[in-house]
Design an enzyme around this catalytic site. Structure first.
Site, PDB file in Angstrom:
ATOM      1  N   GLU A 141      18.918 -17.860 -77.086  1.00 36.87           N
ATOM      2  CA  GLU A 141      18.196 -16.985 -76.142  1.00 36.87           C
ATOM      3  C   GLU A 141      19.021 -15.752 -75.766  1.00 36.87           C
ATOM      4  O   GLU A 141      18.471 -14.684 -75.501  1.00 36.87           O
ATOM      5  CB  GLU A 141      17.839 -17.765 -74.874  1.00 36.87           C
ATOM      6  CG  GLU A 141      16.620 -18.653 -75.009  1.00 36.87           C
ATOM      7  CD  GLU A 141      15.308 -17.872 -75.066  1.00 36.87           C
ATOM      8  OE1 GLU A 141      15.124 -17.094 -76.033  1.00 36.87           O
ATOM      9  OE2 GLU A 141      14.479 -18.028 -74.181  1.00 36.87           O
TER      10      GLU A 141
ATOM     11  N   THR B  28      11.759  -5.398 -71.568  1.00 37.24           N
ATOM     12  CA  THR B  28      12.403  -6.394 -70.696  1.00 37.24           C
ATOM     13  C   THR B  28      13.373  -5.726 -69.723  1.00 37.24           C
ATOM     14  O   THR B  28      13.435  -6.093 -68.545  1.00 37.24           O
ATOM     15  CB  THR B  28      13.150  -7.446 -71.555  1.00 37.24           C
ATOM     16  OG1 THR B  28      12.248  -7.857 -72.588  1.00 37.24           O
ATOM     17  CG2 THR B  28      13.546  -8.663 -70.748  1.00 37.24           C
TER      18      THR B  28
HETATM   19  P1  ADP Z   1       9.380 -13.778 -75.856  1.00 35.77           P
HETATM   20  O1  ADP Z   1       9.264 -14.012 -74.368  1.00 35.77           O
HETATM   21  O2  ADP Z   1       8.034 -13.726 -76.488  1.00 35.77           O
HETATM   22  O3  ADP Z   1      10.340 -14.709 -76.512  1.00 35.77           O
HETATM   23  P2  ADP Z   1      11.496 -11.933 -75.914  1.00 35.77           P
HETATM   24  O4  ADP Z   1      11.465 -10.476 -75.619  1.00 35.77           O
HETATM   25  O5  ADP Z   1      12.271 -12.848 -75.015  1.00 35.77           O
HETATM   26  O6  ADP Z   1       9.975 -12.379 -76.048  1.00 35.77           O
HETATM   27  O7  ADP Z   1      12.081 -12.194 -77.384  1.00 35.77           O
HETATM   28  C1  ADP Z   1      11.744 -11.406 -78.435  1.00 35.77           C
HETATM   29  C2  ADP Z   1      12.989 -10.674 -78.935  1.00 35.77           C
HETATM   30  O8  ADP Z   1      13.858 -11.592 -79.609  1.00 35.77           O
HETATM   31  C3  ADP Z   1      12.616  -9.606 -79.948  1.00 35.77           C
HETATM   32  O9  ADP Z   1      13.459  -8.497 -79.726  1.00 35.77           O
HETATM   33  C4  ADP Z   1      12.962 -10.240 -81.295  1.00 35.77           C
HETATM   34  O10 ADP Z   1      13.332  -9.291 -82.270  1.00 35.77           O
HETATM   35  C5  ADP Z   1      14.151 -11.129 -80.932  1.00 35.77           C
HETATM   36  N1  ADP Z   1      14.258 -12.282 -81.856  1.00 35.77           N
HETATM   37  C6  ADP Z   1      15.302 -12.585 -82.657  1.00 35.77           C
HETATM   38  N2  ADP Z   1      15.066 -13.692 -83.359  1.00 35.77           N
HETATM   39  C7  ADP Z   1      13.839 -14.117 -83.026  1.00 35.77           C
HETATM   40  C8  ADP Z   1      13.027 -15.214 -83.420  1.00 35.77           C
HETATM   41  N3  ADP Z   1      13.436 -16.101 -84.338  1.00 35.77           N
HETATM   42  N4  ADP Z   1      11.830 -15.340 -82.841  1.00 35.77           N
HETATM   43  C9  ADP Z   1      11.400 -14.457 -81.920  1.00 35.77           C
HETATM   44  N5  ADP Z   1      12.100 -13.394 -81.500  1.00 35.77           N
HETATM   45  C10 ADP Z   1      13.320 -13.217 -82.048  1.00 35.77           C
END
Ligand code: ADP
Length: 306
Positions: A128, A180
């Site tokens: 995360e 974010t």
């Molecule tokens: P969510 O709440 O939908 O998880 P986030 O903004 O917390 O959205 O996470 C998305 C971010 O994490 C994006 O910038 C994405 O490029 C990055 N990321 C890296 N690896 C992954 C993955 N395996 N799955 C989803 N997002 C990823």
């Protein structure tokens, strides 16, 4: 056994009054992930989607979580992960948490369940961190445990799995981007004591209501005096969606994660479907594209398939 396939569920974090501590997992959508042991001491990522997610394992949340797990296990091998992403990144329903949680649960099974669910949450938090810059557990905890969870402490990690009655969730996902960093900048640095008291009274009441199955008290406790008033301005028609959803019978709800998705909890699937209709009615002439989902609450967290 050197490969395992799992379904990793979407999750709702920041459950109204439970900012940064309460979350729950939903039955649909799920990411489908296959993790296999490889002899090289590395992590390989294969993405099956059009989201352009990183294939460099150190930049992918699944990869970062697996590196943490390999290090803790002192393993002399690596993993390959195939991800079929059904949870759109950035939607606010835990796309990154599903990848981190699914990866560590699957890999742990390949290591004969060496680590406890709590240790897996801790490892998934390393994933995360790649997505949000911070180790947080409010999505990975419900993803791994299933149901509703409360993260009592991050350091040391302490997760409480909550009891809850049958409920359904309706999610509206407007196709807008919420940066974010902007959503984070809006958070109040200090809050008036009287608002803090109302907030923690609601969290306590919500946890009690969930365990007693007291739907009226659940509805009364789903209030947020601290975060929603500022963050809702990022989501068009938020107040109307909430009002119409409640008129359609929803117990209550709010912003999912840091948005843009809005979630509403209902007592039955029938009411949740009416809530979906009410949400669609508000958004249909907004000029904003949107998706809606109706889902059960996930129990059991990440599921093994095949
Ligand atoms: P969510 O709440 O939908 O998880 P986030 O903004 O917390 O959205 O996470 C998305 C971010 O994490 C994006 O910038 C994405 O490029 C990055 N990321 C890296 N690896 C992954 C993955 N395996 N799955 C989803 N997002 C990823």
């Amino acid at each position: 056994m050197n490969q395992i396939k799992v379904l990793a569920p979407a999750t709702v974090a920041n459950v109204v009054c439970g900012f940064d501590c309460l979350g729950f997992a939903i039955a649909e959508p799920n990411d489908e992930m296959t993790v296999r042991v490889i002899s090289e001491k590395e992590v390989r990522i294969i993405n099956h989607d059009h989201y352009n997610l990183p294939t460099d394992a150190r930049k992918n949340v699944a990869g970062a979580a697996l590196f943490a797990l390999l290090e803790k296990a002192g393993a002399d091998h690596g993993f390959e992960v195939e991800i079929k992403k059904n949870i759109k990144p950035g939607s606010g329903i835990g796309s990154s948490a599903a990848s981190a949680g699914g990866a560590v649960v699957a890999a742990n099974r390949l290591l004969n369940d060496r680590f406890s669910p709590l240790e897996l949450v801790d490892l998934a938090m390393d994933g995360e961190k790649i997505a949000s810059g911070e180790r947080h557990a409010d999505n990975v905890a419900p993803c791994i445990y299933g149901g509703f969870t409360l993260v009592r402490s991050l350091n040391p990690i302490d997760v409480v799995a909550l009891e809850f009655p049958p409920m359904f969730v309706t999610v509206l996902h407007p196709q807008i981007e919420i940066v974010t960093a902007v959503a984070r900048q809006m958070l109040p640095v200090q809050v008036p004591l009287k608002d803090a008291i109302r907030q923690w009274s609601n969290v306590g009441a919500l946890v009690a209501a969930l365990s007693k199955g007291d739907y009226d008290l659940i509805a009364r406790s789903l209030e947020d005096f601290l975060i929603e008033p500022v963050r809702k301005t990022l989501i068009p028609h938020f107040d109307r969606v909430k009002l119409e959803s409640k008129c359609a019978g929803a117990l209550g709800g709010g912003i999912s994660g840091s948005g843009p998705s809005i979630f509403m909890l209902s007592e039955t699937e029938e009411i949740a479907a009416k809530v979906e209709g009410a949400m669609r009615e508000v958004y249909k002439n907004s000029g904003i594209e949107f998706f809606t989902y109706v889902s059960k609450i996930n129990t059991g967290g990440v599921k093994f398939i095949d």
